[in-house]
Design a protein around this motif. Structure first.
Motif, short mmCIF file in Angstrom:
data_model
loop_
_atom_site.label_atom_id
_atom_site.label_comp_id
_atom_site.label_asym_id
_atom_site.label_seq_id
_atom_site.Cartn_x
_atom_site.Cartn_y
_atom_site.Cartn_z
N ALA A 1 4.19 13.87 5.69
CA ALA A 1 3.65 12.96 6.51
C ALA A 1 1.97 12.86 5.58
O ALA A 1 1.15 11.53 5.41
CB ALA A 1 3.19 14.13 7.38
N GLY A 2 1.76 14.16 4.69
CA GLY A 2 0.36 14.15 4.09
C GLY A 2 -0.01 12.92 2.92
O GLY A 2 -0.87 12.24 2.69
N SER A 3 1.40 13.35 1.73
CA SER A 3 1.76 11.56 0.91
C SER A 3 1.88 10.46 1.12
O SER A 3 1.13 9.55 0.59
CB SER A 3 3.30 12.21 0.77
N LEU A 4 2.46 10.45 2.58
CA LEU A 4 1.93 8.86 3.25
C LEU A 4 0.98 8.48 3.07
O LEU A 4 0.57 7.23 3.27
CB LEU A 4 3.19 9.37 4.06
N ALA A 5 0.37 9.64 4.12
CA ALA A 5 -1.08 9.57 5.22
C ALA A 5 -2.21 8.57 3.41
O ALA A 5 -3.27 8.04 3.18
CB ALA A 5 -1.95 10.31 5.09
N TRP A 6 -2.13 9.74 1.98
CA TRP A 6 -2.39 9.23 1.26
C TRP A 6 -2.13 7.99 0.71
O TRP A 6 -3.34 7.42 0.28
CB TRP A 6 -2.07 10.59 -0.10
N GLY A 7 -1.33 7.96 0.21
CA GLY A 7 -0.83 6.86 -0.02
C GLY A 7 -1.79 5.52 0.95
O GLY A 7 -1.91 4.11 0.22
N VAL A 8 -1.47 5.35 2.17
CA VAL A 8 -2.53 4.62 2.49
C VAL A 8 -3.64 4.68 2.19
O VAL A 8 -3.86 3.33 1.81
CB VAL A 8 -2.04 4.92 4.41
N VAL A 9 -4.52 5.62 2.65
CA VAL A 9 -5.65 5.66 2.57
C VAL A 9 -6.39 5.61 0.68
O VAL A 9 -6.94 4.34 0.44
CB VAL A 9 -6.38 7.02 2.68
N ALA A 10 -5.42 5.67 -0.25
CA ALA A 10 -5.75 5.65 -1.91
C ALA A 10 -5.23 4.16 -2.86
O ALA A 10 -5.94 4.30 -3.50
CB ALA A 10 -5.48 7.25 -2.59
N ASP A 11 -4.01 4.38 -1.69
CA ASP A 11 -3.68 3.67 -2.65
C ASP A 11 -2.66 2.40 -2.30
O ASP A 11 -2.91 1.58 -2.77
CB ASP A 11 -1.89 3.70 -3.61
N GLY A 12 -3.61 2.04 -0.76
CA GLY A 12 -2.87 0.40 -0.46
C GLY A 12 -1.94 0.30 0.64
O GLY A 12 -1.09 -0.40 0.87
N TYR A 13 -0.73 1.57 0.67
CA TYR A 13 1.04 1.54 0.54
C TYR A 13 0.45 1.77 2.31
O TYR A 13 -0.51 1.85 2.61
CB TYR A 13 1.51 2.50 0.17
N ARG A 14 1.74 0.48 2.69
CA ARG A 14 2.14 0.46 3.87
C ARG A 14 3.70 0.93 4.20
O ARG A 14 4.94 0.85 4.00
CB ARG A 14 2.41 -1.10 4.15
N PRO A 15 3.74 2.27 4.88
CA PRO A 15 4.71 2.22 5.08
C PRO A 15 5.48 1.89 6.42
O PRO A 15 4.18 1.26 7.33
CB PRO A 15 4.22 4.06 5.90
N ASP A 16 6.60 1.96 6.53
CA ASP A 16 8.01 0.92 7.12
C ASP A 16 7.69 2.33 8.19
O ASP A 16 7.71 3.12 8.02
CB ASP A 16 9.08 0.50 7.01
N ARG A 17 8.44 1.46 9.50
CA ARG A 17 8.94 2.31 10.50
C ARG A 17 9.56 3.81 10.10
O ARG A 17 9.98 4.77 10.51
CB ARG A 17 9.52 1.64 11.84
#
Length: 111
Positions: free
Chosen positions: A72-88
């Motif tokens: 979960a933290g890796s996905l959150a990090w990707g959102v904040v640091a790399d602009g990653y947009r997780p899908d559902r």
């Protein structure tokens, strides 16, 4: 109080491990240099120390549960640091992992 402490330690461990790995990634893959790599190595070492502070004494349980926090933290990090947009499905998977953390760490057990 022990649950709150445990959660705080998991969050700190995730910050250090994911942040450390990201710093190494930036240093190597993005050619930012040895200072970034060194900072990452220090953060990764600190993660190893923080994991030992969990109130539960079982290494396997701590690391198994932390795996869910890491996902979960890796996905959150990707959102904040790399602009990653997780899908559902990313989000659903992270929720399943966090549910696993709760079961592994905080289910009532006979002592």
């Amino acid at each position: 109080m022990l649950i709150a402490r445990s959660i705080a330690l998991f969050l700190l461990a995730a910050l250090l491990e994911i942040g450390g790995a990201w710093l190494v990634w930036q240093g190597v893959r993005e050619h930012r240099g040895w200072a970034w790599i060194g900072a990452g190595v220090i953060a990764l070492g600190a993660y190893g120390f923080v994991a030992t502070l969990q109130p539960d004494a079982h290494f396997g349980r701590i690391l198994a549960a932390y795996g869910g926090v890491f996902v979960a933290g890796s996905l959150a990090w990707g959102v904040v640091a790399d602009g990653y947009r997780p899908d559902r499905y990313d989000l659903l998977g992270a929720l399943v992992c966090l549910a696993g953390v709760a079961v592994i760490m905080y289910a009532p057990r006979a002592r």
